[in-house]
Design a protein around this motif. Structure first.
Motif, PDB file in Angstrom:
ATOM      1  N   MET A 270       2.231  18.666   4.385  1.00 52.97           N
ATOM      2  CA  MET A 270       2.447  16.978   3.464  1.00 52.97           C
ATOM      3  C   MET A 270       2.860  15.570   3.852  1.00 52.97           C
ATOM      4  N   LYS A 271       2.528  14.736   3.314  1.00 53.21           N
ATOM      5  CA  LYS A 271       2.864  13.412   3.810  1.00 53.21           C
ATOM      6  C   LYS A 271       4.079  12.970   2.974  1.00 53.21           C
ATOM      7  N   HIS A 272       4.557  12.201   3.406  1.00 52.12           N
ATOM      8  CA  HIS A 272       5.741  11.903   2.761  1.00 52.12           C
ATOM      9  C   HIS A 272       5.592  10.193   1.864  1.00 52.12           C
ATOM     10  N   PHE A 273       5.776   9.638   1.627  1.00 50.13           N
ATOM     11  CA  PHE A 273       5.872   8.315   0.556  1.00 50.13           C
ATOM     12  C   PHE A 273       6.359   7.187   1.636  1.00 50.13           C
ATOM     13  N   THR A 274       7.331   7.390   2.698  1.00 51.73           N
ATOM     14  CA  THR A 274       7.500   6.139   3.679  1.00 51.73           C
ATOM     15  C   THR A 274       6.875   6.268   4.762  1.00 51.73           C
ATOM     16  N   GLU A 275       5.521   7.541   4.942  1.00 46.78           N
ATOM     17  CA  GLU A 275       4.950   7.493   5.383  1.00 46.78           C
ATOM     18  C   GLU A 275       3.815   6.528   5.789  1.00 46.78           C
ATOM     19  N   LEU A 276       3.179   5.683   4.406  1.00 49.34           N
ATOM     20  CA  LEU A 276       2.421   5.260   3.533  1.00 49.34           C
ATOM     21  C   LEU A 276       1.711   4.241   4.562  1.00 49.34           C
ATOM     22  N   THR A 277      -0.084   4.466   4.910  1.00 46.10           N
ATOM     23  CA  THR A 277      -0.082   3.282   5.246  1.00 46.10           C
ATOM     24  C   THR A 277      -0.733   1.743   4.106  1.00 46.10           C
ATOM     25  N   ASP A 278      -0.818   0.739   4.560  1.00 52.10           N
ATOM     26  CA  ASP A 278      -1.440  -0.327   3.720  1.00 52.10           C
ATOM     27  C   ASP A 278      -2.379   0.425   2.366  1.00 52.10           C
ATOM     28  N   SER A 279      -3.227   0.975   3.379  1.00 48.12           N
ATOM     29  CA  SER A 279      -4.078   1.509   2.260  1.00 48.12           C
ATOM     30  C   SER A 279      -4.387   2.323   1.609  1.00 48.12           C
ATOM     31  N   ALA A 280      -2.869   3.007   2.266  1.00 45.40           N
ATOM     32  CA  ALA A 280      -3.038   5.055   1.262  1.00 45.40           C
ATOM     33  C   ALA A 280      -1.896   4.209   0.498  1.00 45.40           C
ATOM     34  N   THR A 281      -0.953   3.120   0.814  1.00 48.33           N
ATOM     35  CA  THR A 281      -0.141   2.511  -1.060  1.00 48.33           C
ATOM     36  C   THR A 281      -1.565   1.513  -1.893  1.00 48.33           C
ATOM     37  N   ARG A 282      -2.122   1.462  -0.856  1.00 45.36           N
ATOM     38  CA  ARG A 282      -2.824   1.068  -2.607  1.00 45.36           C
ATOM     39  C   ARG A 282      -3.939   2.491  -3.635  1.00 45.36           C
ATOM     40  N   ILE A 283      -3.465   3.531  -2.304  1.00 44.68           N
ATOM     41  CA  ILE A 283      -4.586   4.692  -3.078  1.00 44.68           C
ATOM     42  C   ILE A 283      -3.311   5.136  -4.107  1.00 44.68           C
ATOM     43  N   VAL A 284      -1.855   5.102  -3.434  1.00 42.33           N
ATOM     44  CA  VAL A 284      -1.542   5.783  -4.303  1.00 42.33           C
ATOM     45  C   VAL A 284      -0.916   4.781  -5.703  1.00 42.33           C
ATOM     46  N   ASP A 285      -0.979   3.864  -5.435  1.00 43.25           N
ATOM     47  CA  ASP A 285      -0.497   2.657  -6.334  1.00 43.25           C
ATOM     48  C   ASP A 285      -1.524   3.142  -7.418  1.00 43.25           C
ATOM     49  N   ALA A 286      -2.427   3.240  -7.414  1.00 43.25           N
ATOM     50  CA  ALA A 286      -3.887   3.184  -8.275  1.00 43.25           C
ATOM     51  C   ALA A 286      -3.612   5.237  -8.657  1.00 43.25           C
ATOM     52  N   ALA A 287      -2.912   6.215  -8.019  1.00 42.52           N
ATOM     53  CA  ALA A 287      -3.002   7.391  -8.882  1.00 42.52           C
ATOM     54  C   ALA A 287      -1.981   6.617  -9.668  1.00 42.52           C
ATOM     55  N   GLU A 288      -0.674   5.795  -9.685  1.00 45.13           N
ATOM     56  CA  GLU A 288       0.091   6.305 -10.276  1.00 45.13           C
ATOM     57  C   GLU A 288      -0.493   5.696 -11.629  1.00 45.13           C
ATOM     58  N   GLY A 289      -0.934   4.419 -11.641  1.00 43.86           N
ATOM     59  CA  GLY A 289      -1.193   3.527 -12.648  1.00 43.86           C
ATOM     60  C   GLY A 289      -1.814   4.296 -13.134  1.00 43.86           C
TER      61      GLY A 289
END
Length: 194
Positions: free
Chosen positions: A1-20
């Motif tokens: 499983m991924k950890h938030f510290t390993e996110l690429t810029d694209s993955a970060t945008r996905i996580v931002d959207a999911a959080e919202g």
């Protein structure tokens, strides 16, 4: 499983959207299609970064908890008196709510916990444990120095404050109240200040 510290810029945008989306409609209220539309990518690209929604949800909560913990450390480092620390803590919730009635991501997930996979539930529990422990230590400090009054154990007061903040956000949204949690927290604090 991924950890938030390993996110690429694209993955970060996905996580931002999911959080919202979690803050607006909960974990069970969105799909990868919603994420893809929000970010402006195709659904397979979301799957490329997060093979499962469980993995995405767990990363959202990891990162949310980490940011919240950093905010608690900032409060400890810049605010000295217990009542002021509690007020600064409450502001974290007020600021979230003021973003179009968003709720605490972990509060939303807590409401859905019975339908969530254990990987997400355990991350949500960790969020609440960190917050309850921090609040307990602040209440204990305030009672010791006489700046707070409490006729219950500090851990009970801490959990009550956390419950009031989370619940006040829900009630504020339900009532379509602009003040949201502020009014209820002001009432609670008026009983706690020594």
């Amino acid at each position: 499983m991924k950890h938030f510290t390993e996110l690429t810029d694209s993955a970060t945008r996905i996580v931002d959207a999911a959080e919202g989306l979690i803050q607006q409609v909960g974990y069970n209220g969105f799909s990868y299609e919603d994420i893809a539309q929000s970010v402006g990518i195709r659904k397979p690209s979301v799957h490329h970064h997060f093979a499962t929604k469980v993995e995405l949800g767990a990363v959202v909560v990891q990162r949310y908890t980490h940011r919240f913990r950093e905010a608690l450390l900032r409060i400890e480092g810049t605010v000295t008196k217990a009542p002021d620390q509690l007020r600064a803590y409450a502001e974290l919730f007020f600021n979230t709510y003021e973003q179009d009635g968003r709720l605490c991501a972990c509060g939303m997930l807590g409401a859905e916990s019975e339908s969530l996979p254990e990987e997400i539930r355990s991350e949500v529990r960790r969020f609440f444990q960190i917050n309850a422990e921090w609040l307990t230590s602040v209440v204990e400090k305030g009672v010791r120095d006489g700046s707070l009054k409490a006729n219950r154990p500090a851990a009970d007061v801490a959990q009550a404050l956390l419950a009031v903040l989370e619940g006040a956000m829900l009630v504020g949204r339900g009532l379509r109240s602009e003040r949201g949690p502020r009014k209820m927290v002001d009432a609670l604090f008026s009983y706690m200040w020594a």
